[in-house]
Design a protein around this motif. Structure first.
Motif, PDB file in Angstrom:
ATOM      1  N   THR A  10       3.064   0.348   7.536  1.00 16.98           N
ATOM      2  CA  THR A  10       2.156   1.276   6.703  1.00 16.98           C
ATOM      3  C   THR A  10       0.966   0.413   5.986  1.00 16.98           C
ATOM      4  N   GLY A  11      -0.796   1.201   6.249  1.00 22.09           N
ATOM      5  CA  GLY A  11      -1.504   0.730   5.684  1.00 22.09           C
ATOM      6  C   GLY A  11      -2.037  -0.256   6.482  1.00 22.09           C
ATOM      7  N   ALA A  12      -2.725  -0.676   7.523  1.00 11.55           N
ATOM      8  CA  ALA A  12      -2.366  -1.452   8.220  1.00 11.55           C
ATOM      9  C   ALA A  12      -4.034  -1.308   8.935  1.00 11.55           C
ATOM     10  N   THR A  13      -4.744  -0.617   7.756  1.00 10.53           N
ATOM     11  CA  THR A  13      -6.222  -0.284   8.213  1.00 10.53           C
ATOM     12  C   THR A  13      -6.838  -0.712   6.428  1.00 10.53           C
ATOM     13  N   GLY A  14      -5.523  -1.189   6.388  1.00 13.21           N
ATOM     14  CA  GLY A  14      -6.341  -1.486   4.329  1.00 13.21           C
ATOM     15  C   GLY A  14      -6.329  -2.823   4.181  1.00 13.21           C
ATOM     16  N   TYR A  15      -6.686  -3.672   3.292  1.00 13.54           N
ATOM     17  CA  TYR A  15      -6.436  -4.995   3.038  1.00 13.54           C
ATOM     18  C   TYR A  15      -5.895  -6.089   3.422  1.00 13.54           C
ATOM     19  N   ILE A  16      -4.393  -5.195   2.766  1.00  8.87           N
ATOM     20  CA  ILE A  16      -3.127  -6.731   3.170  1.00  8.87           C
ATOM     21  C   ILE A  16      -2.812  -6.254   4.531  1.00  8.87           C
ATOM     22  N   GLY A  17      -2.532  -4.733   4.783  1.00  9.85           N
ATOM     23  CA  GLY A  17      -1.769  -4.378   6.208  1.00  9.85           C
ATOM     24  C   GLY A  17      -2.277  -4.832   7.498  1.00  9.85           C
ATOM     25  N   VAL A  77       1.137   1.287   0.740  1.00  8.69           N
ATOM     26  CA  VAL A  77       0.112   2.188   0.583  1.00  8.69           C
ATOM     27  C   VAL A  77      -0.236   2.373  -0.509  1.00  8.69           C
ATOM     28  N   HIS A  78      -0.921   2.974  -1.337  1.00  5.64           N
ATOM     29  CA  HIS A  78      -0.731   3.543  -2.845  1.00  5.64           C
ATOM     30  C   HIS A  78      -2.277   4.207  -3.747  1.00  5.64           C
ATOM     31  N   SER A  79      -2.486   5.267  -4.696  1.00  4.67           N
ATOM     32  CA  SER A  79      -3.762   5.869  -4.528  1.00  4.67           C
ATOM     33  C   SER A  79      -4.369   4.890  -4.457  1.00  4.67           C
ATOM     34  N   PRO A  84      -6.472  13.411 -11.005  1.00  2.39           N
ATOM     35  CA  PRO A  84      -5.219  14.410 -11.440  1.00  2.39           C
ATOM     36  C   PRO A  84      -4.187  13.743 -10.274  1.00  2.39           C
ATOM     37  N   GLY A  85      -2.756  13.869 -10.437  1.00  4.03           N
ATOM     38  CA  GLY A  85      -2.099  14.146  -9.807  1.00  4.03           C
ATOM     39  C   GLY A  85      -1.614  12.511  -9.049  1.00  4.03           C
ATOM     40  N   PHE A  86      -2.229  11.732  -9.600  1.00  3.52           N
ATOM     41  CA  PHE A  86      -2.044  10.488  -8.040  1.00  3.52           C
ATOM     42  C   PHE A  86      -1.017  10.192  -8.566  1.00  3.52           C
ATOM     43  N   GLU A  87       0.088   9.821  -9.636  1.00  2.00           N
ATOM     44  CA  GLU A  87       0.898   9.113  -9.631  1.00  2.00           C
ATOM     45  C   GLU A  87       2.160  10.086  -9.071  1.00  2.00           C
ATOM     46  N   ARG A  88       2.024  11.513  -9.291  1.00  2.00           N
ATOM     47  CA  ARG A  88       3.167  12.115  -8.881  1.00  2.00           C
ATOM     48  C   ARG A  88       2.892  12.644  -7.189  1.00  2.00           C
ATOM     49  N   LEU A  89       2.059  12.011  -7.022  1.00  2.00           N
ATOM     50  CA  LEU A  89       1.363  12.102  -5.386  1.00  2.00           C
ATOM     51  C   LEU A  89       1.960  10.789  -4.899  1.00  2.00           C
ATOM     52  N   ASP A  90       2.290   9.492  -5.335  1.00  2.00           N
ATOM     53  CA  ASP A  90       2.395   8.245  -5.265  1.00  2.00           C
ATOM     54  C   ASP A  90       4.162   8.414  -4.896  1.00  2.00           C
ATOM     55  N   ARG A  91       4.576   8.859  -6.256  1.00  2.00           N
ATOM     56  CA  ARG A  91       6.136   9.443  -6.287  1.00  2.00           C
ATOM     57  C   ARG A  91       6.783   9.515  -4.879  1.00  2.00           C
ATOM     58  N   ALA A  92       6.334  11.625  -4.713  1.00  2.00           N
ATOM     59  CA  ALA A  92       6.364  11.886  -3.415  1.00  2.00           C
ATOM     60  C   ALA A  92       6.570  10.925  -2.374  1.00  2.00           C
ATOM     61  N   ALA A  93       5.416  10.700  -2.058  1.00  2.00           N
ATOM     62  CA  ALA A  93       4.891   9.653  -0.884  1.00  2.00           C
ATOM     63  C   ALA A  93       6.466   8.580  -1.296  1.00  2.00           C
ATOM     64  N   SER A 131       2.417   4.038 -11.861  1.00  2.00           N
ATOM     65  CA  SER A 131       3.604   4.213 -10.527  1.00  2.00           C
ATOM     66  C   SER A 131       3.584   2.729  -9.156  1.00  2.00           C
ATOM     67  N   ARG A 132       2.690   1.935  -9.641  1.00  2.00           N
ATOM     68  CA  ARG A 132       3.570   0.620  -9.036  1.00  2.00           C
ATOM     69  C   ARG A 132       4.592   0.489  -9.278  1.00  2.00           C
TER      70      ARG A 132
END
Length: 497
Positions: A10-17, A77-79, A84-93, A131-132
């Protein structure tokens, strides 16, 4: 050498991925990428050697297809922000990803998280670090053995941490700095991070834990800036820490001086309030250090600067998209599904070859600028940064060539057909969606034709008012752009910047 595996990234379009995929391929693994927009991978040099599944970790129904036959799954991947709500979104993902991996019988999850300070209660951590850490716990509790690799500052060409360090040091010979410049940090070179990530696929099945990752040196941020200046040949920097700059003010200060917008700088700044030093080096029991040891700070900076100077930066912190979603309409949609679509369309015949014209078009942005009214573009960039946008300072990954997904100042390359079409999508703060298209065609009687379109999909009344407020300036900005691109294409190649 571990046996080849089927790895999901996941995150292949990002820096590390984007850097991990070729390393996994070089190690003999088969790779599938889970991406929201598979087209973003199209121009990657390794695209023809990997599979791609369209999906999103925040949409659980898209995950099962990606896990078919997968042995090891990389969660990268991470926010990026602190909305608002980014921690909840990260947890659900993370919960959805872990559950899908367990159902598919995945043997291992590898997660790159953040190094958390020892002995600091979770409530006192920055929201970003908290969150991380929570994502790591969720993945370890999924039932799939998980290696959570935790790093602090990652040093590599194009990394967010390196760019922040680089621009602060290069642009400010005398700095009045926040007190966090005295915080002790254990940075690590991106090459070592990638080596650990690849090696983690071969960890024994009973390993389900965190591992602290850090380089061979512990430095304060102040020492890092002084050492960076020495390695890069700059005069010694004068650094004056003051206690009055809060994380919020510090992030605006970073946003003012560096290409990193304040919204992204804030999580980094908040993470530097506490000491981030490795509490163990247990990873070496499974993945021993190289014979020459881990890469030190000075060598990591030299390697990164060499890549920057040679324009050989494979991925950048801005590789991850900041705006837009797969569900957003495109300007090519029939009858335009998105509703109102304003446009400013212009064209001109150019007494030059289509190839010469395309070279100028593909060179737009970054140091070459936008070929019209530099002050207007600069002011627009400053205004964007004042409201937390990216502004113009992201520049280009490569000074000559573009590929789908590249960031380009406050635009993103949405489509490129070499020699024919460049479509950019705006990532500045706007009350709507905006694109800029530049198309090159053969002239009916020789030469070439340049067609230019600026498009805007307003959001609400504010969007309509915005379009009509800036429309009077289009003849200067977009008209000037058209003329200057044509003029530059007519020059001999040696005279073009």
């Amino acid at each position: 050498m571990p046996e080849p595996q089927h790895c999901l990234v996941t995150g292949a379009t990002g820096y590390i991925g984007g850097r991990l995929v070729p390393e996994l391929l070089a190690a003999g693994h088969r790779v599938t990428c889970l991406v929201r927009e598979p087209g973003r991978l199209r121009d990657q040099p390794w695209r023809g050697r990997v599979g791609a599944v369209q999906g999103d970790v925040t949409r659980p129904q898209t995950l099962p297809a990606a896990f078919e036959g997968v042995d090891t799954a990389y969660y990268l991947v991470h926010s990026l922000g602190t909305g608002p709500g980014f921690e909840r979104l990260d947890r659900a993902a993370a919960e959805a990803f872990g559950a899908a991996a367990a159902r598919a019988g995945v043997r291992r999850i590898v997660y790159l998280g953040g190094l958390t300070p020892a002995g600091v209660p979770a409530a006192e951590l920055s929201p970003h670090l908290r969150s991380r850490a929570e994502v790591g716990r969720v993945l370890r509790d999924s039932g799939v053995p998980t290696a959570e690799l935790r790093a602090a500052v990652i040093l590599g060409s194009g990394s967010l941490s390196f760019e922040m360090l680089r621009y602060l040091t290069e642009r400010l010979p005398v700095m009045v700095t926040p007190s966090w410049v005295g915080t002790r940090i254990q940075p690590i070179a991106v090459r070592d991070v990638l080596r650990y990530l690849v090696g983690a696929a071969g960890l024994p099945p009973e390993v389900n834990r965190t591992f602290d990752l850090g380089g061979p040196e512990v430095l304060t941020y102040r020492e890092m800036m002084i050492r960076y200046a020495r390695v890069s040949g700059l005069p010694r920097r004068v650094i004056l820490p003051v206690p009055v700059l809060t994380p919020g003010l510090s992030s605006h200060w970073v946003g003012l001086v560096t290409p990193v917008p304040s919204g992204l700088a804030r999580p980094l700044v908040e993470s530097l309030r506490h000491e981030v030093v490795c509490g163990e080096h247990d990873i070496a029991a499974h993945l021993p250090d190289p014979p020459a040891g881990l890469i030190g700070f000075d060598d990591a900076v030299r390697l990164a600067l060499k890549r920057v100077r040679e324009a050989d930066v494979a991925t950048r912190w801005s590789s991850a998209s900041l705006a837009g979603a797969p569900s957003d309409p495109l300007p090519t949609d029939p009858d335009w599904a998105g509703g109102s679509l304003y446009h400013d369309t212009r064209e001109t015949a150019v007494d030059a070859t289509p190839a010469a014209l395309w070279d100028v078009v593909e060179g737009i942005g970054g140091r070459n600028g936008w070929y019209s009214f530099p002050l207007a573009w600069a002011v627009r960039g400053w205004l964007d940064r004042l409201v937390g946008g990216v502004g113009l300072r992201r520049g280009r990954r490569d000074p000559h060539r573009l590929r789908v997904g590249d960031s380009l100042d406050f635009w993103r390359v949405e489509e490129i057909e070499p020699g024919r079409l460049l479509r950019l999508r705006a990532e500045m703060r706007l009350p709507g969606l905006a694109w800029l298209e530049l198309a090159v065609e053969d002239g009916p009687q020789g030469g070439a034709v340049l067609r230019q379109r600026a498009l805007f999909h307003p959001r609400g009344l504010g969007g309509h008012l915005y379009w009509w407020s800036v429309a009077p300036f289009h003849s200067v900005v977009f008209g000037g752009m058209l003329r200057n691109i044509a003029d530059r294409a007519r020059r001999p190649a040696a005279d073009r910047p």
